[in-house]
Design an enzyme around this catalytic site. Structure first.
Site, mmCIF file in Angstrom:
data_model
loop_
_atom_site.group_PDB
_atom_site.id
_atom_site.type_symbol
_atom_site.label_atom_id
_atom_site.label_comp_id
_atom_site.label_asym_id
_atom_site.label_seq_id
_atom_site.Cartn_x
_atom_site.Cartn_y
_atom_site.Cartn_z
ATOM 1 N N ASN A 7 0.884 -1.171 0.000
ATOM 2 C CA ASN A 7 0.000 0.000 0.000
ATOM 3 C C ASN A 7 0.917 1.215 0.000
ATOM 4 O O ASN A 7 1.460 1.616 1.029
ATOM 5 C CB ASN A 7 -0.879 -0.043 1.253
ATOM 6 C CG ASN A 7 -1.872 1.111 1.301
ATOM 7 O OD1 ASN A 7 -1.818 2.015 0.460
ATOM 8 N ND2 ASN A 7 -2.749 1.095 2.277
ATOM 9 N N ARG A 95 -2.536 -2.179 -3.438
ATOM 10 C CA ARG A 95 -3.757 -1.405 -3.207
ATOM 11 C C ARG A 95 -3.696 -0.199 -4.130
ATOM 12 O O ARG A 95 -2.749 0.593 -4.069
ATOM 13 C CB ARG A 95 -3.826 -0.949 -1.759
ATOM 14 C CG ARG A 95 -5.031 -0.097 -1.528
ATOM 15 C CD ARG A 95 -5.115 0.395 -0.114
ATOM 16 N NE ARG A 95 -6.354 1.129 0.076
ATOM 17 C CZ ARG A 95 -6.442 2.318 0.644
ATOM 18 N NH1 ARG A 95 -5.353 2.904 1.112
ATOM 19 N NH2 ARG A 95 -7.600 2.908 0.778
ATOM 20 N N HIS A 184 -13.069 2.332 0.091
ATOM 21 C CA HIS A 184 -13.006 1.282 1.128
ATOM 22 C C HIS A 184 -13.619 -0.022 0.625
ATOM 23 O O HIS A 184 -14.083 -0.852 1.416
ATOM 24 C CB HIS A 184 -13.784 1.680 2.413
ATOM 25 C CG HIS A 184 -13.186 2.803 3.193
ATOM 26 N ND1 HIS A 184 -13.940 3.585 4.045
ATOM 27 C CD2 HIS A 184 -11.931 3.283 3.264
ATOM 28 C CE1 HIS A 184 -13.165 4.503 4.609
ATOM 29 N NE2 HIS A 184 -11.932 4.333 4.137
ATOM 30 N N GLY A 216 -10.888 7.133 8.378
ATOM 31 C CA GLY A 216 -11.884 7.356 7.328
ATOM 32 C C GLY A 216 -13.104 6.530 7.679
ATOM 33 O O GLY A 216 -12.984 5.484 8.312
ATOM 34 N N ARG A 245 -12.294 14.610 8.240
ATOM 35 C CA ARG A 245 -13.057 14.958 7.035
ATOM 36 C C ARG A 245 -14.514 15.222 7.388
ATOM 37 O O ARG A 245 -15.095 14.502 8.202
ATOM 38 C CB ARG A 245 -12.982 13.818 6.014
ATOM 39 C CG ARG A 245 -11.623 13.691 5.364
ATOM 40 C CD ARG A 245 -11.574 12.500 4.430
ATOM 41 N NE ARG A 245 -10.749 11.443 4.966
ATOM 42 C CZ ARG A 245 -10.720 10.194 4.508
ATOM 43 N NH1 ARG A 245 -11.486 9.842 3.505
ATOM 44 N NH2 ARG A 245 -9.930 9.293 5.051
ATOM 45 N N GLU A 388 -7.518 -5.597 5.653
ATOM 46 C CA GLU A 388 -7.361 -5.209 4.255
ATOM 47 C C GLU A 388 -6.225 -5.960 3.580
ATOM 48 O O GLU A 388 -6.331 -6.324 2.411
ATOM 49 C CB GLU A 388 -7.107 -3.700 4.171
ATOM 50 C CG GLU A 388 -8.282 -3.009 3.534
ATOM 51 C CD GLU A 388 -8.098 -1.517 3.380
ATOM 52 O OE1 GLU A 388 -7.578 -0.885 4.305
ATOM 53 O OE2 GLU A 388 -8.471 -1.012 2.320
#
Ligand code: AMP
Length: 402
Positions: A7, A95, A184, A216, A245, A388
């Protein structure tokens, strides 16, 4: 079969090497502060075993290639490494944040795929160039390995047109590709699959709301294993309240800030991505700090928690309407997996929808997938730890196996 998951960010590379016969992590690590005066690599070899070893090195790391070279050095160290040489890595799963409308599934990387990822740079100007850098380094250092791109957006390519269009002039979709993409995706797909497995039922028969609450945050409506909607939109800014955010807001706020507060578009972008969300409301973006502040009577911290959990609840209602019948709600990621208060507040008052939490189970779910709902609940509520890296490694293995 060893699979390396990469990633790659703008100044960091997260990596994990997995033995995919036993689904065992051989090593995991992080290269950070690439390009800065002092960079750092931390790599844990054989995590969770009796021979676990943590290697940390601090030097200037000029670029992604030097960073990945250091990682390879540690992984192949003759005294302590977990593989003898790079050729023991069968495949690399990358990713990639934005696949645009080009990719509906993980894909073996060739020149056409590289060009398509580059073509999507305008949609993810920070992420896709970093992902491309990671791919180029891996191609150089692991020339014999299959390189596979696993896209954050791919799972959401099944979202129907009525859900992915914004009500703005159609030409902006045609010319600028402005639409909802959702992100996601790897996490939503993974926890939906693990939920079906935990319930002992085929995913194809289930309607699931998956709620990823970390730094996130996003929610997805997953019907029969297909994503039907996602709160993240054209960019990962829309929808739920996140660490820094804003999530949803009136789009006219942009114009107001520009006209009345003298902010240019870069300043507004930074405000909404880096200085908003929980942090904007109370100055803190880590949920553990927010709970500590609430315990000391901090009213802003309480407000931040209320705003975030109210938004969660509102979208659970919306996605219940999208799915018609909901079989399960899944909480995952840092907050979703660990914060009983967030889960309880997000579901409070939803008993008329057949959602009844078991307080004791919610407070003490234990590790691993756990059922949190009461026996009387029509909808099962689960906490499912996301993974992930494992998800990307599984997807990569499936692509390589054809
Ligand atoms: P992630 O992006 O999935 O790594 O999630 C990171 C966030 O999870 C952190 O910023 C925290 O807000 C939250 N988190 C992690 N551990 C806990 C915990 N024990 N209780 C509440 N929130 C937590």
């Amino acid at each position: 079969m060893n699979i390396l998951v990469i990633n790659s960010g703008s100044s960091s590379i997260k990596f994990q090497l997995l033995d995919m016969v036993a689904e065992r992590v051989l090593a995991s690590g992080l290269v950070e502060r690439i390009g800065e005066a002092l960079g750092r690599i931390k790599c844990t070899l054989r995590p969770g075993t009796g021979s676990e070893r943590v290697v940390v090195r601090e030097n200037r790391i000029a670029d992604h290639t030097s960073g990945m070279r250091l990682a390879v050095e540690i992984l192949t160290d003759p005294a302590d490494g977990v593989i003898a040489q790079p050729s023991e890595v069968t495949a690399i799963g990358h990713r990639v944040v934005h696949g645009g409308e080009d990719f509906h599934q993980p894909t073996v990387i060739d020149d056409r795929v590289l060009a398509a990822i580059a073509n999507n740079v305008p949609l993810a100007p920070l992420h896709n160039p970093a992902n491309l850098a990671g791919i180029r380094v891996a191609q150089e250092l692991f020339p014999q390995a299959a390189q596979v791109a696993v896209f954050d957006t791919a799972f959401h390519q099944t979202i129907p047109a009525h859900a992915y269009h914004y009500a703005i002039p159609y030409r902006l979709y045609e010319e600028e590709r402005i639409r909802r993409y959702g992100f996601h995706g790897t996490s939503h797909k993974y926890v939906a699959g693990e939920c079906a497995r935990a319930m002992g039922r085929p995913l194809a028969e289930l309607n699931i709301i998956t709620i990823h609450l970390g730094n996130g945050c996003s929610m997805a409506a997953v019907g029969g294993g297909r994503s039907l909607d996602c709160t993240l939109g054209f960019t990962p800014l829309e929808g739920l309240v996140m660490g820094t955010r804003s999530g949803d807001l009136d789009p006219a706020i942009h114009a107001y800030l520009a006209r009345n507060c003298g902010m240019d578009i870069e300043a507004i972008d930074t405000l909404l991505n880096k200085e908003s969300g929980l942090k904007g409301l109370c100055g803190l973006n880590d949920m553990r700090d927010i709970h500590a502040a609430i315990a000391e009577g901090d009213q802003r911290a309480r407000l931040a928690l209320e705003v975030q959990t109210y938004r969660n609840k509102k979208y659970i209602g919306a996605y219940t309407a999208v799915l018609g019948r909901v079989d399960a709600i899944v909480f995952t990621a840092g907050i979703g997996e660990n914060d009983a208060v967030t889960r309880a507040k997000s579901l409070a008052g939803l008993e008329p929808f057949g959602i009844v939490l078991d307080d004791e189970r919610n407070r003490h779910p234990g590790g691993g997938p756990a059922l949190l709902s009461h026996g009387t609940s029509r909808v099962e509520v689960w906490v499912i730890p996301t993974n992930e890296e494992l998800a990307i490694a599984r997807e990569t293995k499936a692509v390589v196996a054809g």
